[in-house]
Every structure is written in structure tokens, then in C-alpha cells.
Write a protein that holds these residues in place. Structure first.
Motif, short mmCIF file in Angstrom:
data_model
loop_
_atom_site.label_atom_id
_atom_site.label_comp_id
_atom_site.label_asym_id
_atom_site.label_seq_id
_atom_site.Cartn_x
_atom_site.Cartn_y
_atom_site.Cartn_z
N HIS A 267 -1.25 1.51 10.04
CA HIS A 267 -1.12 0.12 9.58
C HIS A 267 -1.26 0.12 8.06
CE1 HIS A 267 -1.13 -4.26 9.99
NE2 HIS A 267 -0.98 -4.09 11.29
N CYS A 268 -0.98 -1.03 7.44
CA CYS A 268 -1.19 -1.14 5.99
C CYS A 268 -2.23 -2.17 5.63
CB CYS A 268 0.13 -1.46 5.28
SG CYS A 268 0.79 -3.10 5.65
N SER A 269 -2.60 -3.03 6.59
CA SER A 269 -3.62 -4.05 6.32
C SER A 269 -4.99 -3.41 6.21
CB SER A 269 -3.62 -5.09 7.45
OG SER A 269 -4.81 -5.84 7.44
N GLU A 270 -5.68 -3.66 5.11
CA GLU A 270 -7.01 -3.08 4.92
C GLU A 270 -7.97 -3.55 6.01
OE1 GLU A 270 -10.29 -2.41 1.33
OE2 GLU A 270 -8.58 -3.78 1.05
N GLU A 315 0.70 -12.55 11.07
CA GLU A 315 0.94 -12.32 9.63
C GLU A 315 0.72 -10.86 9.27
OE1 GLU A 315 0.25 -16.44 10.54
OE2 GLU A 315 -1.07 -14.70 10.88
N GLU A 316 -0.29 -10.22 9.86
CA GLU A 316 -0.53 -8.81 9.58
C GLU A 316 0.57 -7.93 10.17
OE1 GLU A 316 -5.42 -8.88 9.26
OE2 GLU A 316 -4.44 -8.86 11.23
N MET A 320 3.00 -5.45 7.98
CA MET A 320 3.30 -4.06 8.25
C MET A 320 4.81 -3.82 8.30
SD MET A 320 2.16 -1.01 8.65
CE MET A 320 3.01 0.52 9.11
N LEU A 321 5.56 -4.74 8.90
CA LEU A 321 7.01 -4.59 8.94
C LEU A 321 7.59 -4.61 7.53
CD1 LEU A 321 8.06 -6.85 11.96
CD2 LEU A 321 7.67 -4.38 11.93
N ALA A 322 7.09 -5.50 6.70
CA ALA A 322 7.58 -5.56 5.32
C ALA A 322 7.25 -4.28 4.56
CB ALA A 322 6.96 -6.78 4.61
N PHE A 323 6.07 -3.72 4.84
CA PHE A 323 5.67 -2.46 4.21
C PHE A 323 6.61 -1.33 4.64
CE2 PHE A 323 3.13 1.47 4.63
CZ PHE A 323 2.79 1.67 3.31
N ARG A 360 6.24 -7.61 19.61
CA ARG A 360 5.95 -6.97 18.33
C ARG A 360 6.42 -5.52 18.31
NH1 ARG A 360 -0.17 -9.01 16.56
NH2 ARG A 360 0.14 -11.22 17.12
N THR A 361 6.23 -4.85 19.44
CA THR A 361 6.66 -3.45 19.51
C THR A 361 8.16 -3.35 19.34
OG1 THR A 361 4.81 -2.89 20.96
CG2 THR A 361 6.67 -1.37 20.93
#
Length: 446
Positions: A267-270, A315-316, A320-323, A360-361
């Protein structure tokens, strides 16, 4: 009865680490005099090496074993089954009562004793050596996986690996290099170094252990060993924290080590990473990938996204998709969160319902494939070396199947070539003329 009168069938489920473990057991049993069967009709015993990384993998392992039991327990010639690997390691105490069809259970840390287990099941008598002999691997293809460590100390909240395979243990450099030389002498053209966390190899050694003490130093020694034989070296399962200055420089400056980096970010969310018991943030990951691309020209990146972790907000997920989209990863494996027995995440609040998880998957898979297909297509028109992995019969004749340096074997697609004068293990110069999904079509350049 003599072991030479018995043939064993090997069935391996799960990841490449299990393939290595099966090959180790096969080598030990071959050295003890047993032969290998190609199907159940030839077999006197079946070894099933199981996976239990996810609940679905555990179910597959048990279903495979039960299906096999129906085939071999036919009332005419009963063939015993030995279940090895992750399922016995995770559920060992409960299995004998649940699976009476299985003759013996062998945990991952007991597999070096497989000869004694098989001897007992088949009533073979021998005087066993007091130590486990060093045996050569039985790899016959162009690619070999080398396990440089086992176990894990990370204890990510979603993962059962530390409970299955134990704490992190680096394998000695001498044993790794000995295996490297044996495999290369046997014709292997690519060595893939694997472990649960390859980047920290050597960190658990005592201070007085001589020789390489970091993954970068190990790679330099492996490269020296294979240099005369034109062999590729690939590393998988690097964590972000493992990308040290020394390792980046080694990958950049060592021609034998492929500029292919497998970093599972999850993931990218801290906030989500913290809940996963992982470190990092979107800013830190972006800086790492920018540095890798800057310092290692032409580098290929594979990563992993764990979707719908408990409490992940819409939103998270979009974050992650945007990342993923911004980074344009060459290959992304997408896994939906699975509640695994014994893990902290299985007991967390805010579990995401199955319909939302599926949605989401699918969104993540769609994006991963769009990025991956585009990255594959970008190689059309290039000329690169390809290792021949096999020869298949197509409708219009034989076809060579291989993989290029930017394709991890068994993971990232393949290269399809019209049959030429080539053998498995040959390295050919190929021009890529077309692509479909993760596959490439090419022709040999004289």
C-alpha cells in the motif's frame, strides 16, 4: 525392502520456495536410492508439498490431497501419501485426526529428515547416516531458484509466514555459492535468489562469521562465480528498507545482476501501512522509486498491492490506484485481503465486506493489467537476449518458449518464437515483433 524398488511421485503447490524445498527432498531421496515416478500409476508413494500462505491455498492443498487419495486408494494397490510443507507446519497437531488418508506429516523444518519418514512408511530398512548429506539439486531446466534465507521477522499483521516458517534465518554464503556452482555446471542459465525478505540477508550472522555479510556482497560473489558462464542473476522479494546504497550500486554496476527489482509495497497510505505493521509512506516510496529509476537506467519494477485491508477507506483505495498509475509499474500482483488464522488483522474491526472487496480488487487488477500490457508492448521493436525455457507443439509446428531479462520466469509472461536450431538453456538474440497481454512474439536475429 530395498529403496531402489520404490518410485516416488512429487506434487508441489504454492511458491518457488516450495519448489526449492521439493527439489531438496527429491535430491535426498534420490541419494538414498529411491527413483522418481511420473504419475500415480508408477508411484509407490506420493509426496505433496503444500502451501498455506492464504486460506484459499490451504483449501487447495487439502482438496488436492483428498482428490489424490481417491485416485490412489482404489482397493487394489494402495499408495501412501506424505504431506509436507506449510500446511503441516501451520496445522500439524490437528491434521492426523482430520486427514486419516495421509500416512505422515512433515513440517518445513523437518524436511531434511524426509528419507527416514519415507523409509518408515514404506518399511525400508537401512542404517541411516548420523548427518544429512550434502546433495546436488535435481534441476534440469534453464532456470533455478536458490533459497538464500527462510522465515521472517517482520510479523506484518496480515501474514502468517512467521508462524509457519519461523524467525528469519540467513543461509550461509558458502552453501549458497556451492549450490550456485553446481547448478551452473549442470547447465542452468538463470539463478533466481529468493527468500521471505532477501534484502536483509546476512543481518542475523554473528559478528565473527567470515565472508559476505550483506546481500550486495553476496551478489558480488555470486556474479564472480557465474561470470565465465554467461549466467543471469535475479533477486526477488526485496522490501523497501532493503534497498541500501550498497545494493543499488551493486545492481547498477554488476552486469550479471539483472536490473529487475521486485518490491512488494502492499500500500502507499502511511496509516494503512502502519496498521499492516509496515513502515513507509507515499512520499518515501515515491522518492525510492525515483531514485531507483535515476540510478539504474532501464530498470524494471514488480510490486504487490494488498487490497481491502481492514479499515481501508474508499479514498485510501483510490490513493493507492493513483499511486500505481503514476509509478507505471511493469508488473503488479494484486491480492485481496484474506483473514488468516492467528494473524492480528483477522481480528481487526472494520473488515470490508466481500462485495466491496471484490469490486476494489477488480479495479486494481484492471489497472495493473493496463499498465503491465502497455509495459510489455513497449518492448516491441527492441532486440534483447532471451533464454529458451522449452519447446511446445503449436498448430503450425514447434514453437520455442523463453523469457527475456525483463520477465521473471513463471511470473511475467513469456516470449514465443518460431522453432529455430536451439535447445533449452540457449540464450538467443531476439527482435520482438508483437505483443499480446504479457506475452511477446519475436524472431531470432542472426
Amino acid at each position: 525392502m530395498d529403496a531402489s524398488q520404490h518410485a516416488i511421485l512429487y506434487i508441489t503447490l504454492g511458491c518457488a520456495k516450495n519448489e526449492v524445498d521439493t527439489d531438496r527432498m527429491r535430491s535426498l531421496l534420490n541419494a538414498a536410492g529411491y527413483s522418481e515416478a511420473q504419475d500415480t500409476d508408477e508411484a509407490d508413494l506420493v509426496i505433496v508439498n503444500t502451501c498455506s500462505f492464504l486460506a484459499s491455498a490451504t483449501s487447495e492443498s487439502i482438496e488436492t490431497t483428498l482428490s489424490l487419495a481417491e485416485d490412489v486408494h482404489d482397493g487394489v494397490r494402495e499408495v501412501p501419501i506424505v504431506m509436507c510443507g506449510c500446511v503441516p507446519s501451520r496445522y500439524g497437531d490437528d491434521l492426523p485426526g482430520e486427514l486419516p488418508e495421509v500416512a505422515a506429516f512433515v513440517r518445513t523444518d523437518e524436511e531434511d529428515g524426509i528419507v527416514a519418514v519415507v523409509d518408515e512408511v514404506l518399511s525400508c530398512e537401512r542404517t541411516l547416516p548420523a548427518h544429512v548429506p550434502d546433495v546436488k539439486r535435481t534441476v534440469e531446466g534453464a532456470v533455478a531458484y536458490i533459497k538464500i534465507s527462510d522465515g521472517c521477522d517482520r510479523f506484518c499483521s496480515f501474514c502468517a509466514i512467521p508462524y509457519i516458517r519461523g524467525r528469519y534465518r540467513s543461509r550461509s554464503a558458502d552453501s549458497i555459492l556451492s549450490e550456485v556452482r553446481d547448478l551452473v555446471a549442470g547447465g542452468v542459465r538463470e539463478l533466481v535468489l529468493i527468500g521471505q525478505d532477501t534484502g536483509i540477508w546476512g543481518s542475523d550472522f554473528d559478528q565473527d562469521v567470515p565472508g559476505p555479510r550483506t546481500l550486495a556482497q553476496l551478489l558480488q560473489r555470486v556474479a564472480e562465480a557465474v561470470r565465465p558462464e554467461r549466467v543471469w542473476v535475479r533477486v526477488l522479494y526485496l522490501q523497501p528498507e532493503g534497498m541500501t546504497d550498497e545494493l543499488i550500486a551493486t545492481i547498477r554496476d554488476t552486469p550479471e545482476v539483472l536490473p529487475y527489482i521486485d518490491i512488494p509495497v502492499q500500500h502507499c497510505s502511511e496509516r494503512v501501512l502502519h496498521a499492516m505493521n509496515r513502515s513507509g509512506s507515499e512520499r518515501e516510496l515515491e522518492a525510492l522509486f525515483a531514485r531507483l529509476r535515476r540510478e539504474i537506467p532501464g530498470m524494471v519494477i514488480r510490486t504487490t498491492y494488498l487490497v481491502a485491508f481492514p479499515g481501508e477507506t474508499p479514498e485510501e483505495h483510490e490513493e493507492m490506484l493513483a499511486f500505481m498509475d503514476r509509478e507505471g509499474f511493469d508488473y503488479t500482483s494484486v491480492f485481496a485481503f484474506s483473514c488468516e488464522d492467528g494473524t492480528r488483522a483477522a481480528k481487526m474491526a472494520d473488515q470490508i465486506d466481500e462485495d466491496e472487496k471484490l469490486e476494489r480488487t477488480q479495479a486494481a487488477v484492471d489497472l495493473a493489467e493496463a499498465l503491465g500490457f502497455a509495459a510489455t508492448a513497449a518492448h516491441v521493436g527492441e532486440v534483447a537476449e532471451v533464454i529458451v525455457d522449452g519447446i511446445e507443439q503449436a498448430d503450425d509446428g514447434p514453437e520455442l518458449i523463453g523469457h527475456a531479462w525483463f520477465q521473471a520466469p513463471d511470473s511475467d509472461g513469456a516470449v514465443h518464437l518460431d522453432a529455430a536450431e536451439a535447445c533449452v538453456g540457449d540464450i538467443l538474440k531476439v527482435e520482438f515483433t508483437d505483443s499480446f497481454c504479457y506475452e511477446l512474439i519475436g524472431h531470432v536475429v542472426e
